[in-house]
Enzyme design. Structure first.
Site, PDB file in Angstrom:
ATOM      1  CE1 TYR A  79      -3.559  -2.668   0.061  1.00  0.00           C
ATOM      2  CE2 TYR A  79      -4.005  -2.141   2.007  1.00  0.00           C
ATOM      3  CZ  TYR A  79      -4.134  -2.827   0.941  1.00  0.00           C
ATOM      4  OH  TYR A  79      -5.212  -3.959   0.767  1.00  0.00           O
ATOM      5  CG  LEU A 105     -19.314   1.562   2.266  1.00  0.00           C
ATOM      6  CD1 LEU A 105     -19.028   2.587   2.829  1.00  0.00           C
ATOM      7  CD2 LEU A 105     -20.638   0.871   2.604  1.00  0.00           C
TER       8      LEU A 105
END
Ligand code: NAP
Length: 292
Positions: free
Chosen positions: A47, A206
């Protein structure tokens, strides 16, 4: 070995380096998350181009004792192209014992901790030698460098293959799962998690925010999410997360917002239990078709 206990909602660090958060802001966010109940933090070595773990480690260090209030989760197994990892050359997936061991040491150093609470294999490696990989994961646990191990993006057949050689449990399978990406309901991942007590973690729960935009998906979902949000006095975000958490395998969403107000909204999902009718109405809206 103490067993791993994740918070019911986990925070994910993937978007961290794309945000404007300073190390001090991040320290505050970690405190606020922990006060809320979000104590588990999901990372991967890659990341932020191999930078996010280090930033998080610096933020933790600002508050002595904070490390002990949180669980640090990370992943290895993608060898990405980066100036910070010149030895990688071409991008590969790598589940070899040597790669896993080297990644663990680097993640421990970046996060500034002596133990990772959870190490996951980030993606199935087409060249995985299951016996060797299982041994490497067991060694990581036995050495005390890692409390628990798991996988991510594994299909049930890949879990079965690795599991056959493991004598420490696979604690989690972290997969994409949201009202916009429902394949885990049909490809056997959630069934297998329920069968073997593997915690299914839902990444992009989401759908990266696209449940709420102008897409066809968002338009289909809006009436149901808005209605249920009104009934439960919460936000559509919380309803969408509660939909995942209603699955009997015990889904743990990994939310990616860096905004505390959104995370507070998300936490409301832990207090909602959707009824069967509402769950299936959302399934129909998400899938864009009626139940067969
Ligand atoms: N294992 C894997 O292969 C894998 C792959 C991808 C991700 N992950 C993990 O999953 C974590 C979460 O992924 P994610 O960030 O995609 O999750 P997400 O929670 O689905 O998406 C977060 C994004 O949605 C936006 N959002 C949330 N509610 C919104 C709303 N009501 N309206 C508009 N936008 C909204 C947020 O915006 P704001 O920032 O403005 O709040 C943020 O940009 C990652 O951090 C990582 O840890 C794992």
């Amino acid at each position: 070995m103490k067993t791993l206990k994740l918070s019911p909602i986990v925070w994910g660090a993937w978007r961290l380096t794309r945000s404007s958060l300073t190390v001090q802001d991040l320290n505050r966010l970690i405190h606020e998350c922990a006060e809320l109940g979000i104590t588990s933090f999901d990372h991967a070595d890659i990341y932020g181009g191999y930078a996010a773990e280090g930033i998080f480690g610096q933020a933790l260090k600002l508050s002595p004792g904070l490390r002990d209030q949180v669980q640090l989760l990370t992943k290895c197994g993608i060898a990405a192209v980066s100036t910070l990892r010149p030895e990688h050359g071409t991008k590969t997936y790598n589940s070899s014992a040597a790669h896993i061991a080297a990644c663990i040491d680097l993640s421990l150093e970046s996060l500034g901790t002596g133990q990772l609470d959870l190490l996951m294999l980030h993606r199935p490696d087409y060249l995985m030698n299951a016996r060797e990989t299982a041994q490497a994961l067991k060694k990581a646990v036995q050495s005390g460098k890692v409390r628990a191990v798991g996988v991510s993006n594994f299909l049930p057949s890949q879990v079965l293959l690795l599991r056959q050689y493991m004598d420490v449990p696979l604690a989690v399978n972290q997969v994409e799962f949201s009202l916009g990406a429902m394949q885990a309901l049909d490809n056997g991942v959630l069934d297998q998690c329920q069968q073997f007590d593997i915690v299914p973690m839902a990444w992009s729960p989401l759908a990266g925010g696209s449940l709420f935009g102008d897409s066809d998906l968002a338009k289909r979902l809006k009436p149901e999410l808005t209605r249920l949000a009104g009934e439960h006095h919460c936000t559509p975000d919380a309803v969408a997360l509660a939909w995942l958490m209603r699955c009997p395998s015990g889904v743990v969403p990994v939310v990616g917002s860096v905004r505390i107000e959104r995370l507070r909204d998300a936490w409301r999902a832990t207090q909602l239990e959707l009824g069967r009718q509402d769950w299936y109405r959302l399934w129909v809206a998400g899938a864009g078709r009626q139940l067969p």
